[in-house]
Design a protein around this motif. Structure first.
Motif, PDB file in Angstrom:
ATOM      1  N   MET A 245       2.512  17.809   2.797  1.00 21.11           N
ATOM      2  CA  MET A 245       1.590  17.066   1.939  1.00 21.11           C
ATOM      3  C   MET A 245       2.286  15.895   1.248  1.00 21.11           C
ATOM      4  O   MET A 245       1.683  14.834   1.041  1.00 21.11           O
ATOM      5  N   VAL A 246       3.549  16.059   0.896  1.00 16.35           N
ATOM      6  CA  VAL A 246       4.296  14.952   0.296  1.00 16.35           C
ATOM      7  C   VAL A 246       4.426  13.804   1.291  1.00 16.35           C
ATOM      8  O   VAL A 246       4.208  12.626   0.955  1.00 16.35           O
ATOM      9  N   VAL A 247       4.765  14.132   2.541  1.00 17.22           N
ATOM     10  CA  VAL A 247       4.887  13.114   3.589  1.00 17.22           C
ATOM     11  C   VAL A 247       3.540  12.430   3.824  1.00 17.22           C
ATOM     12  O   VAL A 247       3.464  11.195   3.946  1.00 17.22           O
ATOM     13  N   VAL A 248       2.466  13.206   3.879  1.00 17.85           N
ATOM     14  CA  VAL A 248       1.120  12.651   4.093  1.00 17.85           C
ATOM     15  C   VAL A 248       0.751  11.694   2.967  1.00 17.85           C
ATOM     16  O   VAL A 248       0.238  10.588   3.202  1.00 17.85           O
ATOM     17  N   SER A 249       1.023  12.087   1.728  1.00 15.04           N
ATOM     18  CA  SER A 249       0.671  11.247   0.583  1.00 15.04           C
ATOM     19  C   SER A 249       1.429   9.930   0.601  1.00 15.04           C
ATOM     20  O   SER A 249       0.844   8.857   0.368  1.00 15.04           O
ATOM     21  N   LEU A 250       2.725   9.978   0.898  1.00 16.94           N
ATOM     22  CA  LEU A 250       3.529   8.760   0.915  1.00 16.94           C
ATOM     23  C   LEU A 250       3.086   7.803   2.015  1.00 16.94           C
ATOM     24  O   LEU A 250       2.925   6.593   1.788  1.00 16.94           O
ATOM     25  N   PHE A 251       2.853   8.348   3.214  1.00 19.31           N
ATOM     26  CA  PHE A 251       2.543   7.484   4.350  1.00 19.31           C
ATOM     27  C   PHE A 251       1.115   6.963   4.290  1.00 19.31           C
ATOM     28  O   PHE A 251       0.877   5.751   4.391  1.00 19.31           O
ATOM     29  N   TYR A 252       0.149   7.860   4.125  1.00 20.06           N
ATOM     30  CA  TYR A 252      -1.253   7.435   4.144  1.00 20.06           C
ATOM     31  C   TYR A 252      -1.609   6.570   2.949  1.00 20.06           C
ATOM     32  O   TYR A 252      -2.399   5.621   3.071  1.00 20.06           O
ATOM     33  N   GLY A 253      -1.056   6.890   1.776  1.00 18.94           N
ATOM     34  CA  GLY A 253      -1.390   6.108   0.583  1.00 18.94           C
ATOM     35  C   GLY A 253      -1.047   4.639   0.748  1.00 18.94           C
ATOM     36  O   GLY A 253      -1.872   3.746   0.454  1.00 18.94           O
ATOM     37  N   THR A 254       0.157   4.350   1.235  1.00 16.95           N
ATOM     38  CA  THR A 254       0.575   2.962   1.405  1.00 16.95           C
ATOM     39  C   THR A 254      -0.120   2.296   2.593  1.00 16.95           C
ATOM     40  O   THR A 254      -0.484   1.117   2.532  1.00 16.95           O
ATOM     41  N   ALA A 255      -0.311   3.040   3.689  1.00 16.62           N
ATOM     42  CA  ALA A 255      -0.960   2.460   4.865  1.00 16.62           C
ATOM     43  C   ALA A 255      -2.428   2.122   4.586  1.00 16.62           C
ATOM     44  O   ALA A 255      -2.929   1.071   5.020  1.00 16.62           O
ATOM     45  N   ILE A 256      -3.116   2.984   3.857  1.00 13.53           N
ATOM     46  CA  ILE A 256      -4.518   2.714   3.509  1.00 13.53           C
ATOM     47  C   ILE A 256      -4.611   1.483   2.621  1.00 13.53           C
ATOM     48  O   ILE A 256      -5.524   0.657   2.767  1.00 13.53           O
ATOM     49  N   TYR A 257      -3.667   1.338   1.701  1.00 11.42           N
ATOM     50  CA  TYR A 257      -3.664   0.157   0.831  1.00 11.42           C
ATOM     51  C   TYR A 257      -3.557  -1.126   1.653  1.00 11.42           C
ATOM     52  O   TYR A 257      -4.217  -2.131   1.352  1.00 11.42           O
ATOM     53  N   MET A 258      -2.734  -1.122   2.698  1.00  9.97           N
ATOM     54  CA  MET A 258      -2.506  -2.334   3.479  1.00  9.97           C
ATOM     55  C   MET A 258      -3.622  -2.627   4.475  1.00  9.97           C
ATOM     56  O   MET A 258      -3.990  -3.782   4.684  1.00  9.97           O
ATOM     57  N   TYR A 259      -4.186  -1.594   5.108  1.00  7.69           N
ATOM     58  CA  TYR A 259      -5.065  -1.825   6.258  1.00  7.69           C
ATOM     59  C   TYR A 259      -6.552  -1.619   5.976  1.00  7.69           C
ATOM     60  O   TYR A 259      -7.371  -1.979   6.822  1.00  7.69           O
ATOM     61  N   LEU A 260      -6.901  -1.056   4.839  1.00  4.09           N
ATOM     62  CA  LEU A 260      -8.319  -0.837   4.547  1.00  4.09           C
ATOM     63  C   LEU A 260      -8.836  -1.759   3.459  1.00  4.09           C
ATOM     64  O   LEU A 260      -9.735  -1.418   2.699  1.00  4.09           O
ATOM     65  N   GLN A 261      -8.248  -2.943   3.378  1.00  4.87           N
ATOM     66  CA  GLN A 261      -8.779  -3.999   2.532  1.00  4.87           C
ATOM     67  C   GLN A 261      -8.514  -5.331   3.221  1.00  4.87           C
ATOM     68  O   GLN A 261      -7.580  -5.443   4.020  1.00  4.87           O
ATOM     69  N   PRO A 262      -9.334  -6.352   2.944  1.00  2.00           N
ATOM     70  CA  PRO A 262      -9.144  -7.638   3.616  1.00  2.00           C
ATOM     71  C   PRO A 262      -7.772  -8.220   3.306  1.00  2.00           C
ATOM     72  O   PRO A 262      -7.272  -8.087   2.188  1.00  2.00           O
ATOM     73  N   PRO A 263      -7.114  -8.860   4.296  1.00  2.00           N
ATOM     74  CA  PRO A 263      -5.801  -9.458   4.059  1.00  2.00           C
ATOM     75  C   PRO A 263      -5.791 -10.464   2.914  1.00  2.00           C
ATOM     76  O   PRO A 263      -4.793 -10.621   2.220  1.00  2.00           O
ATOM     77  N   SER A 264      -6.906 -11.179   2.723  1.00  2.00           N
ATOM     78  CA  SER A 264      -6.958 -12.189   1.663  1.00  2.00           C
ATOM     79  C   SER A 264      -6.888 -11.583   0.269  1.00  2.00           C
ATOM     80  O   SER A 264      -6.468 -12.235  -0.680  1.00  2.00           O
ATOM     81  N   SER A 265      -7.292 -10.299   0.139  1.00  3.16           N
ATOM     82  CA  SER A 265      -7.291  -9.668  -1.179  1.00  3.16           C
ATOM     83  C   SER A 265      -5.983  -8.962  -1.493  1.00  3.16           C
ATOM     84  O   SER A 265      -5.801  -8.443  -2.585  1.00  3.16           O
ATOM     85  N   THR A 266      -5.054  -8.943  -0.531  1.00  6.26           N
ATOM     86  CA  THR A 266      -3.785  -8.269  -0.737  1.00  6.26           C
ATOM     87  C   THR A 266      -2.813  -9.182  -1.471  1.00  6.26           C
ATOM     88  O   THR A 266      -2.601 -10.330  -1.074  1.00  6.26           O
ATOM     89  N   SER A 267      -2.222  -8.688  -2.549  1.00  5.58           N
ATOM     90  CA  SER A 267      -1.222  -9.452  -3.281  1.00  5.58           C
ATOM     91  C   SER A 267      -0.028  -9.738  -2.376  1.00  5.58           C
ATOM     92  O   SER A 267       0.440  -8.863  -1.657  1.00  5.58           O
ATOM     93  N   LYS A 268       0.457 -10.996  -2.432  1.00  9.75           N
ATOM     94  CA  LYS A 268       1.509 -11.426  -1.514  1.00  9.75           C
ATOM     95  C   LYS A 268       2.767 -10.573  -1.650  1.00  9.75           C
ATOM     96  O   LYS A 268       3.202  -9.929  -0.695  1.00  9.75           O
ATOM     97  N   TRP A 270       3.301  -7.854  -3.566  1.00 10.20           N
ATOM     98  CA  TRP A 270       3.031  -6.421  -3.579  1.00 10.20           C
ATOM     99  C   TRP A 270       2.814  -5.892  -2.167  1.00 10.20           C
ATOM    100  O   TRP A 270       3.257  -4.789  -1.827  1.00 10.20           O
ATOM    101  N   GLY A 271       2.152  -6.674  -1.321  1.00  8.51           N
ATOM    102  CA  GLY A 271       1.959  -6.266   0.061  1.00  8.51           C
ATOM    103  C   GLY A 271       3.275  -6.128   0.804  1.00  8.51           C
ATOM    104  O   GLY A 271       3.454  -5.220   1.615  1.00  8.51           O
ATOM    105  N   LYS A 272       4.228  -7.020   0.518  1.00  6.71           N
ATOM    106  CA  LYS A 272       5.549  -6.918   1.155  1.00  6.71           C
ATOM    107  C   LYS A 272       6.260  -5.646   0.717  1.00  6.71           C
ATOM    108  O   LYS A 272       6.888  -4.950   1.532  1.00  6.71           O
ATOM    109  N   MET A 273       6.188  -5.325  -0.568  1.00  2.00           N
ATOM    110  CA  MET A 273       6.858  -4.129  -1.067  1.00  2.00           C
ATOM    111  C   MET A 273       6.248  -2.867  -0.481  1.00  2.00           C
ATOM    112  O   MET A 273       6.966  -1.918  -0.130  1.00  2.00           O
ATOM    113  N   VAL A 274       4.923  -2.845  -0.358  1.00  8.08           N
ATOM    114  CA  VAL A 274       4.248  -1.676   0.219  1.00  8.08           C
ATOM    115  C   VAL A 274       4.645  -1.511   1.684  1.00  8.08           C
ATOM    116  O   VAL A 274       4.906  -0.393   2.156  1.00  8.08           O
TER     117      VAL A 274
END
Length: 343
Positions: A245-268, A270-274
């Motif tokens: 569950m720890v592995v799932v939370s780390l991987f899915y949390g960051t991947a969902i942040y990057m890929y389930l929102q429009p690229p234009s709304s992603t902070s420049k 912050w997106g690199k750090m994620v």
């Protein structure tokens, strides 16, 4: 004009943190440390899972697949990033960018599916223990792993094709460390909303559906664990499932942040750090999480370490016990003199 026509000969410029040069050295140190630990940790898990007969179970078969994924995942991007920092470069060829995009996306999608498969394995082991051997037999495990790999690469080919066919009108500066879908879409000079909608659909299939199945599986697992009367049984179940569950939370949390929102709304920035987190830090943490929280894995490491030390000791002892052989005497050739020459 498509990407291949105007980018094949020129390639791309990876900006990274070019506007903050002081971050280059800390980034270099982080990359070197994390990549070293990633190689050592994941290779160790693969070797132990292969050599230890007690770990020849479905759970550790999938864990070995995850280690292979993580090792290839970081190798897709980190060596090129290290080379650019060492050589003070920030370029990548068009073919290199395409290969990096396809492989990175394929391995990421495969890991999403593989984590869902691993949660199903834990669900069967805890909620259907008497049927575990029948359900999770060898052929089922091989088919589930093969399905994850093939689906991950198929998804990557589709998403990469959609991304690479967008016109960019001469734009070559990728505001990222490596070639990734959100960063490449920002270079397009056409309307990206239709492509973003299609990519969102594929991301839902690869991200949201597996994570939903994982949450459902762990809901049933939690109910089953609470019914276990033995404290030792509950502790062992929570130990193996907790690490997953720890592995799932780390991987899915960051991947969902990057890929389930429009690229234009992603902070420049912050997106690199994620991206650095799920592309570099998470593969380094996975072996630590599974080895430190898993009693079977820790015991397997101890057994193999003791076995290697024992073999080394026996070899050293055997070498010291063998009688030393004196070197052969050199043949002496005396000069012929008058007395022995005629004898």
């Amino acid at each position: 004009m498509n990407w291949a026509n105007d980018s094949f000969s020129k390639g791309f410029i990876l900006l990274g943190f070019s506007d903050s040069p002081w971050l280059q050295m800390p980034l270099l140190v982080v990359l070197l440390i994390s990549y070293t630990f990633t190689i050592f940790g994941n290779v160790s898990i693969m070797v132990v899972c292969f050599l230890d007969p007690k770990l020849h179970t479905p759970m550790y078969f999938f864990l070995a697949n995850l280690s292979i994924l993580d090792l290839c995942y970081t190798t897709t991007t980190v060596p090129h990033m290290l080379a650019n920092i060492f050589l003070n470069k920030n370029t990548i060829s068009y073919s290199g960018c395409v290969a990096q995009l396809i492989i990175f996306l394929a391995l990421g999608a495969t890991e999403c599916l593989l984590l869902a498969v691993m949660s199903f394995d834990r669900f069967v082991a805890i909620c259907r223990p008497l049927h575990y051997v029948v359900i999770m037999n060898r052929w089922v495990c091989l088919r589930m792993a093969t399905f994850s790999w093939l689906t991950g690469f198929s998804n990557s080919v589709l998403q990469s094709s959609l991304t690479l066919n967008m016109p960019r009108c001469g734009h070559r500066e990728v505001d990222h460390f490596f070639c990734e879908v959100p960063a490449l879409l920002k270079l397009s000079c056409a309307d990206t909303k239709p492509i973003e909608a299609e990519l969102f659909f594929f991301s839902v299939l690869i991200l949201l559906i597996p994570v939903t199945l994982i949450l459902i599986s762990y809901g049933f697992i939690a109910q089953a664990v609470l019914k276990i009367k033995s404290a030792e049984g509950r502790r062992k179940a929570f130990g193996t499932c907790g690490s997953h569950m720890v592995v799932v939370s780390l991987f899915y949390g960051t991947a969902i942040y990057m890929y389930l929102q429009p690229p234009s709304s992603t902070s420049k920035d912050w997106g690199k750090m994620v991206s650095l987190f799920y592309g570099i830090i998470t593969p380094m943490l996975n072996p630590l999480i599974y080895s430190l929280r898993n009693k079977d894995m820790k015991e397997a490491f101890k057994r193999k370490s003791l076995s290697l030390l024992r073999k080394q000791y026996m070899i050293t002892k055997l070498k010291t016990s063998l009688p030393s052989r004196s070197p052969p005497r050199a043949l002496s050739f005396c000069k012929p003199n008058q007395s022995n020459f005629f004898l």
